[in-house]
Scaffold this active site. Structure first.
Site, mmCIF file in Angstrom:
data_model
loop_
_atom_site.group_PDB
_atom_site.id
_atom_site.type_symbol
_atom_site.label_atom_id
_atom_site.label_comp_id
_atom_site.label_asym_id
_atom_site.label_seq_id
_atom_site.Cartn_x
_atom_site.Cartn_y
_atom_site.Cartn_z
ATOM 1 C CD GLN A 12 54.619 -4.478 15.806
ATOM 2 O OE1 GLN A 12 53.493 -5.134 15.524
ATOM 3 N NE2 GLN A 12 54.915 -3.555 16.451
ATOM 4 C CD GLU A 130 51.617 3.614 27.589
ATOM 5 O OE1 GLU A 130 51.520 3.962 28.899
ATOM 6 O OE2 GLU A 130 50.705 3.043 26.673
ATOM 7 C CE1 TYR A 151 58.456 1.275 26.989
ATOM 8 C CE2 TYR A 151 56.448 2.021 26.648
ATOM 9 C CZ TYR A 151 57.472 1.919 26.219
ATOM 10 O OH TYR A 151 57.604 2.034 24.737
ATOM 11 C CE LYS A 155 60.545 3.454 24.578
ATOM 12 N NZ LYS A 155 61.731 3.547 23.341
#
Length: 320
Positions: A12, A130, A151, A155
């Site tokens: 995206q 997050e 995740y 990150k």
């Protein structure tokens, strides 16, 4: 002519960023993985391999440092936008090792490849909301980082290794802590697109119910094309820095459902069912970003409001 290299160009954000940079006159290079089926629908309209174009694709993988060295040595970009990752929170619980490699170590692979080749591009690293636990009323660049998913932890490594390389080697590395940003090109396994597709299929008579998880989770939802401008602005600054990119508004999944169904005059309660199958482990309850710093330093503000975002996603008109 400036050269930009984008990892994750078929996603995206990558597709919107490629469009944005091409419009600004850049020569744009993207890294794509070789898979059994092509996954380029988001960039098909701008990639024209048989015609003259300023958009080029290269086979590589963020988990394969040798491919990165080959591509970087060939392109020698002025700007690098690192967006590639396994970015789905729930999937990260199911594939924690791969998520760590792709989302965390992948950033190390890229930075070390750039350093070893003695290149000097300006580098953008995509971080995420997050990273936060969601316990604070709102989050900014100084909020403690305490992720709650594989995740988020991957990150966090990506985020911090960027800081280490910036401080240790003097590399121009900007880190963008982007809160949830959605749009017509959002992946189908993300809740906003799942709702948008569900509403459209219900309106068209293709289904009767939509199953979702936690309706009370609250997120700061912005529009993806607005956010790629923020990425670009970070690399035009005199000095590298870290910025929260958000709307400073929060809406629940229930709010999103209500707004989406209301566009077609429907009551969401008649169509939405809660299923334990979609309840996340260790859910972050509330995320709300304070974008004051990027507004004051770089002049960026979100342009698209929540209601407009939902309308864009739920529209039956086909989008690129």
């Amino acid at each position: 002519m400036h050269k930009a290299l984008i990892t994750g160009v078929t996603g995206q954000d990558g597709s919107h960023l490629a469009e944005f940079l091409l419009e600004k006159g850049y020569e744009v290079h993207g890294i794509v993985r070789r898979t059994s089926t092509f996954n380029r629908e988001r960039i098909d309209h701008i990639y024209k391999p048989d015609n003259e174009s300023n958009f080029f694709l290269h086979y590589g993988d963020i988990t394969d440092p040798f491919s990165l060295i080959r591509i970087l040595n060939k392109v020698k970009p002025d700007e690098v936008y690192h967006l590639a990752a396994q970015s789905h929170v729930q999937v990260s619980f199911e594939t924690p090792y791969y998520t760590a490699q792709a989302t965390g170590i992948g950033t190390l692979n890229l930075l070390e490849a750039i350093r070893s080749l003695e290149l000097n591009p300006r580098i953008y690293i995509a971080s995420t909301s997050e990273l936060y636990s969601g316990k604070e009323e709102e989050q900014d660049e100084l909020t403690p980082l305490k992720p709650k998913s594989p995740y988020g932890v991957a990150k966090l490594y990506s985020h911090e290794i960027g800081r280490v390389y910036r401080e240790s080697y003097g590399m121009f590395i900007a880190r963008g802590i982007l809160f949830n940003h959605e749009g017509e090109r959002r992946g189908e396994n993300f809740v906003t697109q799942k709702i948008a597709n569900g509403v459209k299929e219900i309106v068209l008579g293709k289904r009767k119910k939509l199953k979702l998880g936690n309706l009370d989770a609250k997120r700061d939802w912005g529009y993806a094309p607005d956010y790629v401008e923020a990425m670009w602005l970070m690399l035009q600054a005199e000095e590298p820095d870290d910025y929260v990119v958000a709307t400073n508004e929060t809406h629940s999944v229930r709010n999103f459902c209500e707004e989406a169904f209301n566009i077609y005059g429907l009551h969401w309660e008649d169509y939405v069912e809660v299923s334990d199958q979609y309840i996340r482990l260790n859910e972050v309850d509330t995320l709300k970003g304070n974008y004051k710093k990027i507004k004051e330093k770089l002049g960026w503000t979100p342009k698209t409001k929540f209601k407009e975002l939902v309308k864009k996603m739920v529209s039956l008109k086909e989008s690129k």
